[in-house]
Motif scaffolding. Structure first.
Motif, PDB file in Angstrom:
ATOM      1  N   ILE A 179       0.835  -1.206   0.000  1.00 49.18           N
ATOM      2  CA  ILE A 179       0.000   0.000   0.000  1.00 49.18           C
ATOM      3  C   ILE A 179       0.866   1.250   0.000  1.00 49.18           C
ATOM      4  CG2 ILE A 179      -1.558   1.390   1.450  1.00 49.18           C
ATOM      5  CD1 ILE A 179      -3.041  -0.679  -0.154  1.00 49.18           C
ATOM      6  N   LEU A 180       1.928   1.246   0.785  1.00 51.76           N
ATOM      7  CA  LEU A 180       2.833   2.398   0.793  1.00 51.76           C
ATOM      8  C   LEU A 180       3.381   2.672  -0.604  1.00 51.76           C
ATOM      9  CD1 LEU A 180       4.931   1.958   4.072  1.00 51.76           C
ATOM     10  CD2 LEU A 180       3.214   3.711   3.600  1.00 51.76           C
ATOM     11  N   GLN A 181       3.802   1.628  -1.296  1.00 51.70           N
ATOM     12  CA  GLN A 181       4.348   1.822  -2.643  1.00 51.70           C
ATOM     13  C   GLN A 181       3.289   2.388  -3.585  1.00 51.70           C
ATOM     14  OE1 GLN A 181       7.773   1.281  -3.467  1.00 51.70           O
ATOM     15  NE2 GLN A 181       6.965   2.668  -5.044  1.00 51.70           N
ATOM     16  N   LYS A 182       2.048   1.929  -3.443  1.00 49.82           N
ATOM     17  CA  LYS A 182       0.962   2.469  -4.273  1.00 49.82           C
ATOM     18  C   LYS A 182       0.746   3.953  -3.981  1.00 49.82           C
ATOM     19  CE  LYS A 182      -1.850  -1.690  -5.041  1.00 49.82           C
ATOM     20  NZ  LYS A 182      -3.193  -2.287  -4.874  1.00 49.82           N
ATOM     21  N   VAL A 183       0.799   4.307  -2.712  1.00 52.72           N
ATOM     22  CA  VAL A 183       0.626   5.702  -2.311  1.00 52.72           C
ATOM     23  C   VAL A 183       1.753   6.565  -2.873  1.00 52.72           C
ATOM     24  CG1 VAL A 183       0.702   7.253  -0.320  1.00 52.72           C
ATOM     25  CG2 VAL A 183      -0.751   5.233  -0.260  1.00 52.72           C
ATOM     26  N   PHE A 184       2.989   6.079  -2.779  1.00 54.68           N
ATOM     27  CA  PHE A 184       4.133   6.836  -3.306  1.00 54.68           C
ATOM     28  C   PHE A 184       4.010   7.007  -4.823  1.00 54.68           C
ATOM     29  CE2 PHE A 184       6.804   4.728   0.287  1.00 54.68           C
ATOM     30  CZ  PHE A 184       6.155   5.516   1.227  1.00 54.68           C
ATOM     31  N   ASP A 185       3.620   5.936  -5.498  1.00 54.75           N
ATOM     32  CA  ASP A 185       3.498   5.984  -6.958  1.00 54.75           C
ATOM     33  C   ASP A 185       2.396   6.945  -7.401  1.00 54.75           C
ATOM     34  OD1 ASP A 185       5.506   4.106  -7.145  1.00 54.75           O
ATOM     35  OD2 ASP A 185       4.159   2.410  -7.487  1.00 54.75           O
ATOM     36  N   GLY A 218       5.909  13.781  -8.162  1.00 55.74           N
ATOM     37  CA  GLY A 218       6.989  14.579  -7.597  1.00 55.74           C
ATOM     38  C   GLY A 218       7.426  14.121  -6.225  1.00 55.74           C
ATOM     39  N   PHE A 219       7.049  12.918  -5.841  1.00 58.01           N
ATOM     40  CA  PHE A 219       7.295  12.385  -4.497  1.00 58.01           C
ATOM     41  C   PHE A 219       8.765  12.493  -4.076  1.00 58.01           C
ATOM     42  CE2 PHE A 219       8.398   8.473  -2.047  1.00 58.01           C
ATOM     43  CZ  PHE A 219       7.763   8.810  -0.856  1.00 58.01           C
ATOM     44  N   ASP A 220       8.981  13.118  -2.902  1.00 55.19           N
ATOM     45  CA  ASP A 220      10.334  13.303  -2.376  1.00 55.19           C
ATOM     46  C   ASP A 220      10.593  12.538  -1.087  1.00 55.19           C
ATOM     47  OD1 ASP A 220      11.517  15.217  -4.254  1.00 55.19           O
ATOM     48  OD2 ASP A 220      10.022  16.622  -3.512  1.00 55.19           O
ATOM     49  N   GLY A 221       9.548  12.030  -0.462  1.00 57.20           N
ATOM     50  CA  GLY A 221       9.760  11.330   0.798  1.00 57.20           C
ATOM     51  C   GLY A 221       8.537  11.365   1.686  1.00 57.20           C
ATOM     52  N   VAL A 222       8.758  11.032   2.967  1.00 63.27           N
ATOM     53  CA  VAL A 222       7.664  10.850   3.928  1.00 63.27           C
ATOM     54  C   VAL A 222       7.874  11.723   5.148  1.00 63.27           C
ATOM     55  CG1 VAL A 222       6.742   9.180   5.592  1.00 63.27           C
ATOM     56  CG2 VAL A 222       7.069   8.505   3.212  1.00 63.27           C
ATOM     57  N   TYR A 223       6.760  12.234   5.681  1.00 66.77           N
ATOM     58  CA  TYR A 223       6.786  12.898   6.986  1.00 66.77           C
ATOM     59  C   TYR A 223       5.909  12.073   7.923  1.00 66.77           C
ATOM     60  CZ  TYR A 223       6.658  16.404  10.653  1.00 66.77           C
ATOM     61  OH  TYR A 223       6.792  17.052  11.868  1.00 66.77           O
ATOM     62  N   ILE A 224       6.480  11.680   9.058  1.00 66.92           N
ATOM     63  CA  ILE A 224       5.739  10.885  10.043  1.00 66.92           C
ATOM     64  C   ILE A 224       5.304  11.791  11.193  1.00 66.92           C
ATOM     65  CG2 ILE A 224       5.839   8.954  11.662  1.00 66.92           C
ATOM     66  CD1 ILE A 224       8.031   7.724   9.922  1.00 66.92           C
ATOM     67  N   HIS A 225       3.997  11.782  11.485  1.00 66.05           N
ATOM     68  CA  HIS A 225       3.482  12.507  12.650  1.00 66.05           C
ATOM     69  C   HIS A 225       3.737  11.635  13.875  1.00 66.05           C
ATOM     70  CE1 HIS A 225      -0.174  14.671  14.690  1.00 66.05           C
ATOM     71  NE2 HIS A 225       0.978  14.864  15.317  1.00 66.05           N
ATOM     72  N   LEU A 274      10.517   1.996   5.666  1.00 71.78           N
ATOM     73  CA  LEU A 274      10.914   3.052   4.736  1.00 71.78           C
ATOM     74  C   LEU A 274      12.414   2.986   4.432  1.00 71.78           C
ATOM     75  CD1 LEU A 274       8.736   5.892   6.279  1.00 71.78           C
ATOM     76  CD2 LEU A 274       8.395   4.829   4.020  1.00 71.78           C
ATOM     77  N   GLU A 275      13.197   2.610   5.434  1.00 72.84           N
ATOM     78  CA  GLU A 275      14.639   2.458   5.204  1.00 72.84           C
ATOM     79  C   GLU A 275      14.899   1.334   4.203  1.00 72.84           C
ATOM     80  OE1 GLU A 275      18.770   1.650   7.749  1.00 72.84           O
ATOM     81  OE2 GLU A 275      16.855   1.885   8.795  1.00 72.84           O
ATOM     82  N   GLU A 276      14.157   0.237   4.345  1.00 72.02           N
ATOM     83  CA  GLU A 276      14.295  -0.885   3.411  1.00 72.02           C
ATOM     84  C   GLU A 276      13.882  -0.476   1.999  1.00 72.02           C
ATOM     85  OE1 GLU A 276      11.900  -3.978   4.984  1.00 72.02           O
ATOM     86  OE2 GLU A 276      13.204  -4.365   6.716  1.00 72.02           O
ATOM     87  N   MET A 277      12.909   0.449   1.915  1.00 67.72           N
ATOM     88  CA  MET A 277      12.414   0.903   0.610  1.00 67.72           C
ATOM     89  C   MET A 277      13.242   2.067   0.056  1.00 67.72           C
ATOM     90  SD  MET A 277       8.324   0.808   1.496  1.00 67.72           S
ATOM     91  CE  MET A 277       7.714   1.084  -0.186  1.00 67.72           C
ATOM     92  N   ASP A 278      14.259   2.493   0.823  1.00 64.93           N
ATOM     93  CA  ASP A 278      15.134   3.600   0.436  1.00 64.93           C
ATOM     94  C   ASP A 278      14.339   4.897   0.245  1.00 64.93           C
ATOM     95  OD1 ASP A 278      17.623   4.723  -0.065  1.00 64.93           O
ATOM     96  OD2 ASP A 278      17.479   4.405  -2.229  1.00 64.93           O
ATOM     97  N   ILE A 279      13.430   5.161   1.194  1.00 66.54           N
ATOM     98  CA  ILE A 279      12.595   6.371   1.166  1.00 66.54           C
ATOM     99  C   ILE A 279      13.086   7.337   2.239  1.00 66.54           C
ATOM    100  CG2 ILE A 279      10.272   7.292   1.478  1.00 66.54           C
ATOM    101  CD1 ILE A 279      10.608   5.584  -1.055  1.00 66.54           C
ATOM    102  N   LYS A 280      13.300   8.584   1.863  1.00 64.71           N
ATOM    103  CA  LYS A 280      13.757   9.587   2.813  1.00 64.71           C
ATOM    104  C   LYS A 280      12.643   9.970   3.784  1.00 64.71           C
ATOM    105  CE  LYS A 280      15.720  14.241   3.209  1.00 64.71           C
ATOM    106  NZ  LYS A 280      16.285  15.412   2.513  1.00 64.71           N
TER     107      LYS A 280
END
Length: 289
Positions: free
Chosen positions: A240-246, A250-257, A273-279
């Motif tokens: 689901i995360l990958q679908k959301v990113f796709d 212009g996706f640059d990364g994630v902000y976690i609340h 996210l580290e495994e997916m190489d997402i900032k």
């Protein structure tokens, strides 16, 4: 390249927003569709159509309109009411998609492309117009939820949250004026400044309080946003995360609340996210407006 704006006759807030959009200069009759006049505005490169059914259930409206008028659409903006149990007066905008079963339009576990920079800029303009008109409404994002499904980037702009608010004209006018101002300056994501990193938000409630606060303070844009209730329901995994990113142009990364999530859940997302190489971005990484 044309922007599609959709209003619905079964929705009083939507009808009011259409009324105030049409008060702006540049609209011309462009035929008929769905038994209603269609209006075209070359100033904002937009086509305004009216339907009689619910927005969230009208799937693939982009294809219907583009096929009927032989026109290339690149963006959908839906003007709509917002309903909530609390009944709090709100002016909101949000992306489209479903983390699980598509109970309110769209497709199961599918996300429509978001419009991060346009949506964020629109939210800032809604806040400006709400303040100028001395409105008492909360101005905020809503997280990703409901349909319809379309193939082009899309966003909803909504007045909430009760019948009384839907029928009031000042909140509808504020959103309509904000939309017209937005499209008078920017026609697509590419027209907006690139100094706003585009992020996906994870954590928090339905009205995305942390992500809303950030866009009013920092140079940042949010696309899809994932609330606690979808995480707690077990609907947010790596797929689901990958679908959301796709689905976040212009996706640059994630902000976690972080304050909205249990520490164990924060760590789970960090590892994934580290495994997916997402900032992972923090507020200190973002420049002030």
């Amino acid at each position: 390249m044309t922007i599609l704006i959709v209003s619905s006759t079964e929705d009083p807030a939507s009808t009011n927003m259409k009324k105030y959009l049409l008060k702006h200069n540049g609209w011309q009759n462009h035929g008929e569709l769905f038994n209603h006049p269609v209006y075209k505005n070359d100033v904002i490169d937009s086509l305004l159509v009216t339907i009689d059914d619910r927005h969230i259930r009208h799937e693939n409206i982009d294809k219907e309109v583009s096929d009927n008028f032989d026109i290339h659409l690149h963006q959908l903006i839906v003007v709509s009411r917002h309903r909530s149990k609390t009944g709090e007066p709100t002016l909101t905008t949000h992306p489209l998609g479903n983390f699980g079963e598509a109970r309110f339009g769209g497709r199961d576990r599918t996300f429509v492309k978001s419009s991060p920079r346009l949506m964020t800029t629109l939210l800032r303009l809604i806040k400006k117009h709400a303040k100028n008109n001395r409105l008492y409404h909360q101005v905020s994002f809503e997280v990703t939820h409901h349909g319809p499904y379309v193939d082009i980037p899309a966003l909803f702009a909504e007045v909430g949250s009760t019948e009384e608010e839907w029928r009031k004209e000042p909140p509808a006018k504020a959103i309509a004026d904000a939309i017209f101002e937005l499209l008078s300056k920017y026609k697509s994501e590419e027209d907006l400044p690139k100094d706003m990193p585009v992020l996906v938000g994870i954590g928090g409630g339905h009205y995305a309080p942390r992500f809303t606060d950030l866009v009013f303070e920092k140079k940042v844009a949010f696309g899809h946003m994932i609330p606690n209730y979808q995480i707690d329901a077990g609907l947010v995994n790596r797929e689901i995360l990958q679908k959301v990113f796709d689905a976040t142009p212009g996706f640059d990364g994630v902000y976690i609340h972080r304050k909205a999530l249990k520490k164990s859940m924060v760590r789970t997302f960090e590892e994934m996210l580290e495994e997916m190489d997402i900032k992972i971005w923090r507020s200190a990484d973002l420049k002030a407006l």
